[in-house]
Design a protein around this motif. Structure first.
Motif, PDB file in Angstrom:
ATOM      1  N   ASN A 152       0.801  -1.218   0.000  1.00  0.00           N
ATOM      2  CA  ASN A 152       0.000   0.000   0.000  1.00  0.00           C
ATOM      3  C   ASN A 152       0.837   1.274   0.000  1.00  0.00           C
ATOM      4  O   ASN A 152       0.299   2.364  -0.202  1.00  0.00           O
ATOM      5  CB  ASN A 152      -0.928   0.027   1.231  1.00  0.00           C
ATOM      6  N   PHE A 153       2.142   1.161   0.231  1.00  0.00           N
ATOM      7  CA  PHE A 153       2.943   2.364   0.416  1.00  0.00           C
ATOM      8  C   PHE A 153       2.998   3.213  -0.853  1.00  0.00           C
ATOM      9  O   PHE A 153       3.016   4.449  -0.777  1.00  0.00           O
ATOM     10  CB  PHE A 153       4.361   2.017   0.877  1.00  0.00           C
ATOM     11  N   GLU A 154       3.022   2.585  -2.025  1.00  0.00           N
ATOM     12  CA  GLU A 154       3.017   3.360  -3.258  1.00  0.00           C
ATOM     13  C   GLU A 154       1.748   4.176  -3.376  1.00  0.00           C
ATOM     14  O   GLU A 154       1.756   5.284  -3.910  1.00  0.00           O
ATOM     15  CB  GLU A 154       3.180   2.437  -4.463  1.00  0.00           C
ATOM     16  N   ALA A 155       0.635   3.632  -2.869  1.00  0.00           N
ATOM     17  CA  ALA A 155      -0.617   4.389  -2.871  1.00  0.00           C
ATOM     18  C   ALA A 155      -0.509   5.603  -1.959  1.00  0.00           C
ATOM     19  O   ALA A 155      -1.011   6.688  -2.279  1.00  0.00           O
ATOM     20  CB  ALA A 155      -1.771   3.491  -2.431  1.00  0.00           C
ATOM     21  N   VAL A 156       0.156   5.440  -0.826  1.00  0.00           N
ATOM     22  CA  VAL A 156       0.365   6.559   0.090  1.00  0.00           C
ATOM     23  C   VAL A 156       1.197   7.646  -0.596  1.00  0.00           C
ATOM     24  O   VAL A 156       0.880   8.840  -0.520  1.00  0.00           O
ATOM     25  CB  VAL A 156       1.053   6.075   1.387  1.00  0.00           C
ATOM     26  N   GLN A 157       2.270   7.246  -1.276  1.00  0.00           N
ATOM     27  CA  GLN A 157       3.091   8.211  -2.020  1.00  0.00           C
ATOM     28  C   GLN A 157       2.250   8.970  -3.041  1.00  0.00           C
ATOM     29  O   GLN A 157       2.342  10.195  -3.156  1.00  0.00           O
ATOM     30  CB  GLN A 157       4.225   7.489  -2.746  1.00  0.00           C
ATOM     31  N   THR A 158       1.443   8.241  -3.782  1.00  0.00           N
ATOM     32  CA  THR A 158       0.631   8.852  -4.829  1.00  0.00           C
ATOM     33  C   THR A 158      -0.372   9.841  -4.245  1.00  0.00           C
ATOM     34  O   THR A 158      -0.592  10.925  -4.799  1.00  0.00           O
ATOM     35  CB  THR A 158      -0.108   7.768  -5.629  1.00  0.00           C
ATOM     36  N   LEU A 159      -0.982   9.489  -3.123  1.00  0.00           N
ATOM     37  CA  LEU A 159      -1.982  10.368  -2.515  1.00  0.00           C
ATOM     38  C   LEU A 159      -1.349  11.670  -2.031  1.00  0.00           C
ATOM     39  O   LEU A 159      -1.899  12.758  -2.241  1.00  0.00           O
ATOM     40  CB  LEU A 159      -2.687   9.649  -1.372  1.00  0.00           C
ATOM     41  N   PHE A 160      -0.197  11.586  -1.389  1.00  0.00           N
ATOM     42  CA  PHE A 160       0.482  12.806  -0.953  1.00  0.00           C
ATOM     43  C   PHE A 160       0.794  13.696  -2.161  1.00  0.00           C
ATOM     44  O   PHE A 160       0.558  14.912  -2.131  1.00  0.00           O
ATOM     45  CB  PHE A 160       1.777  12.469  -0.211  1.00  0.00           C
ATOM     46  N   SER A 161       1.337  13.104  -3.221  1.00  0.00           N
ATOM     47  CA  SER A 161       1.711  13.891  -4.401  1.00  0.00           C
ATOM     48  C   SER A 161       0.493  14.490  -5.089  1.00  0.00           C
ATOM     49  O   SER A 161       0.532  15.639  -5.548  1.00  0.00           O
ATOM     50  CB  SER A 161       2.484  13.011  -5.391  1.00  0.00           C
ATOM     51  N   THR A 162      -0.574  13.728  -5.171  1.00  0.00           N
ATOM     52  CA  THR A 162      -1.788  14.208  -5.821  1.00  0.00           C
ATOM     53  C   THR A 162      -2.335  15.447  -5.126  1.00  0.00           C
ATOM     54  O   THR A 162      -2.838  16.378  -5.769  1.00  0.00           O
ATOM     55  CB  THR A 162      -2.854  13.106  -5.849  1.00  0.00           C
ATOM     56  N   LEU A 163      -2.224  15.489  -3.814  1.00  0.00           N
ATOM     57  CA  LEU A 163      -2.716  16.635  -3.050  1.00  0.00           C
ATOM     58  C   LEU A 163      -1.728  17.800  -3.046  1.00  0.00           C
ATOM     59  O   LEU A 163      -2.002  18.855  -2.481  1.00  0.00           O
ATOM     60  CB  LEU A 163      -3.021  16.209  -1.615  1.00  0.00           C
TER      61      LEU A 163
END
Length: 284
Positions: A152-163
């Motif tokens: 799930n960590f890649e999803a966490v990275q993506t969410l931070f960047s998206t925001l």
């Protein structure tokens, strides 16, 4: 580096205000990110997403010509309640982003491991000045839980960047490729290398910067150089200032001004191995 595969991200605006609370979700994942402006913290108490077990990051702004913006990584069994504590005790932050589970599956052990991983990756990515007084220690978690969190960590990275908070994304994700395309900025007492990327002009670690400055140097360049020295990004070595890590500048001219210690047109000062200016490479 975040996962480059296509994905769908939903951003929900509870009050229809893009400047208010935002909830971001990858449709195929159970993790979610809740962005909470400090002035909207009380309102966030009504959001179930903000009250979950998880990891959070407090973000501040890089004021004026400062270097990296400040950030603080933490974890909590109830993110909102912990943010209320930080409302009273920490002044620097303007926005918080909490990562929680849509299925409420996170436990304290999940949160501790996410905190450890987020801090470690954020420290290595070198985009923000971390405000933590102590580094989180590596917690022991069962192997199946660790595999789940790593997935799930890649999803966490993506969410931070998206925001808009790429705290977990390295500045130069492919250094060998960047080195092949490296640009150079040279002048009296200065010899810097860097690359023009999606992050702006990234000056590479080890680049040498002119120690003194021209009499006509703009105040903005002086302040930027002073701030970079104060935070340890520039240190004095053998009669020059040296970058201790890769550092991004919003513009080529901002980078050239710091390197050369004077007002500079970065589009003309940064050149490739063939002597072509950045202006010739990118704009002609």
């Amino acid at each position: 580096m975040t996962d480059a595969r296509p994905k769908t991200i939903q951003i929900f605006l509870p009050n229809g205000n893009p400047q208010g609370i935002r909830v971001a979700r990858i449709t195929s994942r159970t993790v979610q990110a809740v962005e909470i402006p400090r002035k909207k913290l009380e309102e966030a108490g009504n959001r179930e997403e903000a009250r979950g077990v998880g990891v959070y990051v407090l973000f501040g702004s890089a004021e004026g010509d400062a270097g990296k913006p400040p950030a603080y990584v933490g974890e909590a069994e109830n993110c909102f309640e912990r943010l209320e504590v930080h409302q009273q005790r920490k002044d620097f932050w303007t926005t918080a982003v909490a990562i929680t589970s849509r299925t409420r599956s996170f436990t304290k052990a999940h949160a501790k491991r996410l905190e450890y991983d987020c801090y470690r990756v954020a420290r290595d990515a070198q985009r923000f000045r971390l405000q933590n007084n102590q580094e989180p220690s590596e917690p022991h978690v069962p192997e199946p839980m660790l595999a789940e969190l790593q997935d799930n960590f890649e999803a966490v990275q993506t969410l931070f960047s998206t925001l808009g908070y790429p705290i977990l994304d390295p500045l130069t994700t492919d250094r060998q490729r960047q080195e092949r395309r490296a640009l150079r900025c040279q002048g009296r007492g200065a010899d810097a290398r860097g690359a023009y990327t999606e992050d702006g002009l990234v000056v590479f670690e080890g680049s040498e910067v002119r120690l003194d400055t021209a009499e006509s140097v703009p105040d903005s360049v002086l302040r930027r150089r002073e701030n970079l020295r104060e935070e340890g990004t520039l240190v004095e070595e053998n009669g020059a200032l040296v970058f201790t890590e890769d550092h991004p500048f919003d513009s080529p001219s901002g980078a050239a001004g710091v390197v050369l210690g004077r007002s500079s047109n970065g589009w003309r000062e940064w050149k490739d191995r063939k002597g072509r200016t950045l202006d010739e490479i990118e704009r002609q």
